[in-house]
Design a protein around this motif. Structure first.
Motif, PDB file in Angstrom:
ATOM      1  N   HIS A   1      63.353  -4.526 -30.812  1.00 38.94           N
ATOM      2  CA  HIS A   1      63.501  -4.278 -29.383  1.00 38.94           C
ATOM      3  C   HIS A   1      64.687  -5.041 -28.808  1.00 38.94           C
ATOM      4  O   HIS A   1      65.398  -4.541 -27.935  1.00 38.94           O
ATOM      5  CB  HIS A   1      62.208  -4.686 -28.658  1.00 38.94           C
ATOM      6  N   SER A   2      64.936  -6.242 -29.312  1.00 39.50           N
ATOM      7  CA  SER A   2      66.016  -7.065 -28.762  1.00 39.50           C
ATOM      8  C   SER A   2      66.795  -7.806 -29.841  1.00 39.50           C
ATOM      9  O   SER A   2      67.411  -8.837 -29.561  1.00 39.50           O
ATOM     10  CB  SER A   2      65.443  -8.077 -27.757  1.00 39.50           C
ATOM     11  N   HIS A   3      66.757  -7.320 -31.085  1.00 37.18           N
ATOM     12  CA  HIS A   3      67.479  -8.011 -32.142  1.00 37.18           C
ATOM     13  C   HIS A   3      67.908  -7.022 -33.229  1.00 37.18           C
ATOM     14  O   HIS A   3      67.390  -5.912 -33.325  1.00 37.18           O
ATOM     15  CB  HIS A   3      66.610  -9.104 -32.787  1.00 37.18           C
TER      16      HIS A   3
ATOM     17  N   LEU B   1      63.453   1.125 -37.651  1.00 34.85           N
ATOM     18  CA  LEU B   1      63.556   1.328 -36.207  1.00 34.85           C
ATOM     19  C   LEU B   1      62.163   1.250 -35.589  1.00 34.85           C
ATOM     20  O   LEU B   1      61.198   1.748 -36.175  1.00 34.85           O
ATOM     21  CB  LEU B   1      64.173   2.692 -35.894  1.00 34.85           C
ATOM     22  N   PRO B   2      62.023   0.652 -34.405  1.00 33.23           N
ATOM     23  CA  PRO B   2      60.697   0.476 -33.791  1.00 33.23           C
ATOM     24  C   PRO B   2      60.273   1.705 -32.990  1.00 33.23           C
ATOM     25  O   PRO B   2      60.079   1.638 -31.771  1.00 33.23           O
ATOM     26  CB  PRO B   2      60.912  -0.739 -32.889  1.00 33.23           C
ATOM     27  N   ALA B   3      60.114   2.817 -33.677  1.00 37.72           N
ATOM     28  CA  ALA B   3      59.766   4.069 -33.004  1.00 37.72           C
ATOM     29  C   ALA B   3      59.213   5.040 -34.035  1.00 37.72           C
ATOM     30  O   ALA B   3      59.517   4.922 -35.230  1.00 37.72           O
ATOM     31  CB  ALA B   3      60.992   4.669 -32.325  1.00 37.72           C
TER      32      ALA B   3
ATOM     33  N   ILE C   1      61.628   2.373 -26.296  1.00 41.42           N
ATOM     34  CA  ILE C   1      62.054   1.068 -26.818  1.00 41.42           C
ATOM     35  C   ILE C   1      63.553   1.077 -27.110  1.00 41.42           C
ATOM     36  O   ILE C   1      64.283   0.178 -26.699  1.00 41.42           O
ATOM     37  CB  ILE C   1      61.246   0.687 -28.076  1.00 41.42           C
ATOM     38  N   LEU C   2      64.056   2.094 -27.811  1.00 36.02           N
ATOM     39  CA  LEU C   2      65.480   2.187 -28.118  1.00 36.02           C
ATOM     40  C   LEU C   2      66.005   3.538 -27.636  1.00 36.02           C
ATOM     41  O   LEU C   2      66.168   4.474 -28.432  1.00 36.02           O
ATOM     42  CB  LEU C   2      65.724   2.022 -29.620  1.00 36.02           C
TER      43      LEU C   2
ATOM     44  N   ARG D   1      54.035   2.654 -21.420  1.00 35.08           N
ATOM     45  CA  ARG D   1      55.412   3.139 -21.445  1.00 35.08           C
ATOM     46  C   ARG D   1      55.516   4.555 -21.994  1.00 35.08           C
ATOM     47  O   ARG D   1      56.492   5.254 -21.730  1.00 35.08           O
ATOM     48  CB  ARG D   1      56.290   2.194 -22.268  1.00 35.08           C
ATOM     49  N   CYS D   2      54.506   5.009 -22.755  1.00 30.69           N
ATOM     50  CA  CYS D   2      54.538   6.361 -23.321  1.00 30.69           C
ATOM     51  C   CYS D   2      54.161   7.418 -22.288  1.00 30.69           C
ATOM     52  O   CYS D   2      54.306   8.613 -22.534  1.00 30.69           O
ATOM     53  CB  CYS D   2      53.603   6.459 -24.525  1.00 30.69           C
TER      54      CYS D   2
END
Length: 377
Positions: free
Chosen positions: A86-88, A146-148, A161-162, A248-249
């Motif tokens: 998410h941030s790295h 990937l976080p998805a 998220i991205l 968020r979804c």
């Protein structure tokens, strides 16, 4: 591929079995390879000799062929692992056994475009290779997390998220940018793959990545499970209360709305304006009552979701990783299993913290990269 049942198909299958054993251990004797693969010692000896001739493995010591110690050769080449969070962004370089040799981690805005992310990945990869005294030509393949959820055709369809990766054929653009075959998977899947590689005796496990969001990777009967549509494991969007907070979804009352790090941090933003998700555990452990209470609540919610997993899949282990992985959360999961799983099941499931910590996804990326490395012969 050679026809199933043909001599060449049998040779390829035996080769894969031997290489699989070599990738699971730093070094192993030929006798042990024969035991683990159920192959005849003479067959193992012939395969090892073939692999030595190609430079993939090297041998040492021992009395006679069966006593030789065999290992993946350092000079056989490298693989790369990339983990976009998410941030790295984390990048690692490993050998052809999937063992990390060097790695680095950098902050990255979650609203970056995929071209920006891949440009940074290229730069970090080249820095690591320079540290090893190698060039990019030494790298056979890369794995990328990937976080998805990722569909069967390798695209991200959910961009909360991205957002810069939505609709992108991630494997194609990454392969082109890096100049090498690149396999892409969900970061929680890669975490599950890495944990299973470190604990091969556990054949069925769930890896919970508890960070900004909630991810879940599944290993069933020894194999990573992606489901028919490729997006299995979206435990974070199981509904706990359809009248609950907005997720968020777009749905209400999802597990992630109760246990995701982004939502937890927002609840403390008033008195901690610079708080980041990865700081939350340290603050809770240091004695902040509000942070501890949030993690306790998150653990109980995760326990309720984990009980659903337990009742459906009966995993031997639930492994907890990510920025919010801590004993407070693990205790909540155990309590949730006790309260919500079928009688007797909750106490049989091992719940533990990841032994790989925040390295799980990038290690899994290295391991998955091996699937794109062509075996000799």
């Amino acid at each position: 591929m050679p026809p199933t049942g043909s001599p060449s198909a049998l040779r390829s299958a035996n080769l894969e079995r031997v290489v699989g054993v070599l990738r699971s251990a730093a070094e192993v004797s030929q006798a042990e390879i024969a035991r683990r693969t159920d192959l005849a010692p003479a067959t193992v000896s012939n395969i090892v000799r073939q692999l030595v001739s190609t430079g993939l493995v090297e041998t040492s010591g021992g009395g006679g062929r069966r006593g030789l110690t065999v290992r993946i050769a350092r000079g056989a080449g490298l693989v790369a692992g990339l983990d976009f969070g998410h941030s790295h962004l984390e990048v690692a370089v490993g050998d052809l056994a999937g063992r990390a040799l060097v790695g680095t981690r950098r902050p990255l805005d979650n609203d970056h475009s995929h071209t920006e992310g891949l440009a940074l990945a290229e730069a970090l990869l080249d820095d690591l290779l320079e540290e090893l005294g190698e060039s990019r030509e030494a790298v056979h393949a890369a794995g990328l997390g990937l976080p998805a959820p990722i569909t069967r055709d390798g695209r991200i369809t959910a961009g909360s998220i991205l957002p810069g990766w939505v609709g992108v054929a991630a494997a194609d653009v990454a392969s082109k940018a890096l100049g090498m075959p690149t396999l892409v998977d969900n970061d929680a899947n890669l975490g599950a793959l890495a944990e299973h590689r470190d604990h091969p005796d556990v054949t069925t496990l769930a890896y919970l990545k508890v960070s900004s969001g909630i991810g879940c990777g599944l290993v069933l009967d020894g194999h990573l499970y992606r489901g028919g549509l490729g997006t299995a494991g979206e435990l974070g969007h199981v509904t706990l209360d359809e009248t609950g907070p907005l997720c968020r979804c777009g749905s209400r009352g999802c597990l992630e709305a109760y246990a995701g790090g982004s939502g937890l941090v927002e609840q403390l933003r008033g008195r901690m304006p610079d708080l980041a998700v990865h700081d939350l555990v340290d603050i809770a452990v240091s004695g902040d009552a509000g942070a501890r209470r949030l993690l306790e609540d998150a653990g109980r919610a995760l326990g309720q979701g984990s009980a659903i997993l337990a009742n459906l899949l009966s995993p031997e282990a639930i492994v907890v990783g990510g920025d919010l992985a801590c004993d407070i959360v693990v205790d909540g999961i155990r309590d949730g299993l006790r309260r919500h799983a079928v009688d007797g099941l909750g106490g049989e499931i091992e719940v533990r913290l990841s032994t790989l910590g925040d390295q799980a996804s990038v290690v899994g990326a290295l391991v998955t990269a091996l699937d794109a490395v062509a075996l000799p012969g």
